[in-house]
Design a protein around this motif. Sequence first.
Motif, PDB file in Angstrom:
ATOM      1  N   PHE A 189     135.038  96.069 -68.469  1.00 14.25           N
ATOM      2  CA  PHE A 189     133.571  96.113 -68.500  1.00 14.25           C
ATOM      3  C   PHE A 189     133.009  97.490 -68.141  1.00 14.25           C
ATOM      4  O   PHE A 189     132.180  98.038 -68.874  1.00 14.25           O
ATOM      5  CB  PHE A 189     133.029  95.044 -67.550  1.00 14.25           C
ATOM      6  CG  PHE A 189     131.535  94.899 -67.558  1.00 14.25           C
ATOM      7  CD1 PHE A 189     130.860  94.452 -68.682  1.00 14.25           C
ATOM      8  CD2 PHE A 189     130.804  95.196 -66.422  1.00 14.25           C
ATOM      9  CE1 PHE A 189     129.474  94.302 -68.690  1.00 14.25           C
ATOM     10  CE2 PHE A 189     129.430  95.053 -66.414  1.00 14.25           C
ATOM     11  CZ  PHE A 189     128.755  94.600 -67.548  1.00 14.25           C
ATOM     12  N   GLU A 226     123.262  92.930 -67.995  1.00  9.32           N
ATOM     13  CA  GLU A 226     123.618  94.143 -67.255  1.00  9.32           C
ATOM     14  C   GLU A 226     124.069  95.252 -68.195  1.00  9.32           C
ATOM     15  O   GLU A 226     123.697  96.429 -68.024  1.00  9.32           O
ATOM     16  CB  GLU A 226     124.725  93.829 -66.248  1.00  9.32           C
ATOM     17  CG  GLU A 226     125.145  95.037 -65.425  1.00  9.32           C
ATOM     18  CD  GLU A 226     126.273  94.738 -64.447  1.00  9.32           C
ATOM     19  OE1 GLU A 226     126.765  95.693 -63.804  1.00  9.32           O
ATOM     20  OE2 GLU A 226     126.675  93.550 -64.338  1.00  9.32           O
ATOM     21  N   GLN A 280     126.652  89.269 -67.982  1.00  5.91           N
ATOM     22  CA  GLN A 280     127.171  90.607 -68.267  1.00  5.91           C
ATOM     23  C   GLN A 280     126.396  91.268 -69.400  1.00  5.91           C
ATOM     24  O   GLN A 280     126.196  92.487 -69.392  1.00  5.91           O
ATOM     25  CB  GLN A 280     128.652  90.534 -68.622  1.00  5.91           C
ATOM     26  CG  GLN A 280     129.584  90.383 -67.446  1.00  5.91           C
ATOM     27  CD  GLN A 280     131.032  90.652 -67.825  1.00  5.91           C
ATOM     28  OE1 GLN A 280     131.436  90.501 -68.987  1.00  5.91           O
ATOM     29  NE2 GLN A 280     131.835  91.064 -66.856  1.00  5.91           N
TER      30      GLN A 280
END
Length: 309
Positions: free
Chosen positions: A110, A162, A159
């Motif tokens: 990530f 973000e 996610q």
Amino acid sequence: MPLVDTKEMFKKAYEGHYAVGAFNVNNMEIIQGIVEAAIQEKAPLILQVSAGARKYAKHIYLTKLVEAAVEDTGLPICLHLDHGADFEICKDCVDGGFTSVMIDGSKYPFEENIELTKRVVDYAHSKGVVVEAELGKLAGVEDAVKVAAKDATYTDPDQAVEFVERTGCDSLAIAIGTSHGAYKFKGKPELDFARLEKITNMLPGYPLVLHGASTVIPSFVEECNKYGGKLDGAQGVPEDMLLKAGTFGVCKINIDTDLRLAMTASIRKYFTEHPGDFDPRQYLGPAREAIKAMVAHKMRDVLNCSGKA
């Protein structure tokens, strides 16, 4: 009219609850067939080039062919890099006239994906070019993209929020059950619409992208098999699911495999019926028409973007 980016396209698509087709191109006949369908359907259009296509036909040939299509038709066309593997290829395409690039950092953890994507975004935005990124991994094979089914991962909604906030990417390719290539599902194909709806609600107004969205049209599979192909059992995403996806936040749907199938089925048929012919115009002409018919169907019946140019 010059090449355009996707900002206005996606704004209209999001508000109109439809998707814009992004069609992979490799040569003149494919470009012509797609563009002729867009003229007929009065549809917005993204022509996208993969790393494999750039290697096969060369960057300059493909960009000049797309520029010729714009000059010939007056259509607002976006020229997009599909699955850019690193900063360098994205930079080359930004500097080489593309109006949109995709950086695919989905193979990285990530934080590394964010770092790479942010670097591409910063450079592309400084040149007025938009950026698509990817979060989650699709199974299947497309050019150099190869992901085993066991390694596929769906996009995490938290996610996704973000990722978009930290990278500033202009659109996001998500994984909700589609897959690259003429693959075989184990059982009935399904898309995770609950996940899609959650991501859409958490990123209101933000354009999402579906890769691996060819439907592997049965008639083309049958035609290929009839004339020597070996695609028994191949299936893709049902068209009604793609139509439904466009009513959420999906503004761009990628189509590549169906183009290959349409062209290959036509050429196989031609050579079976005309084994002594050796004039490329005689078999590439019908192949171009097959692509036009397939793309027009997609625009009209699957993407719901006819009349939206």
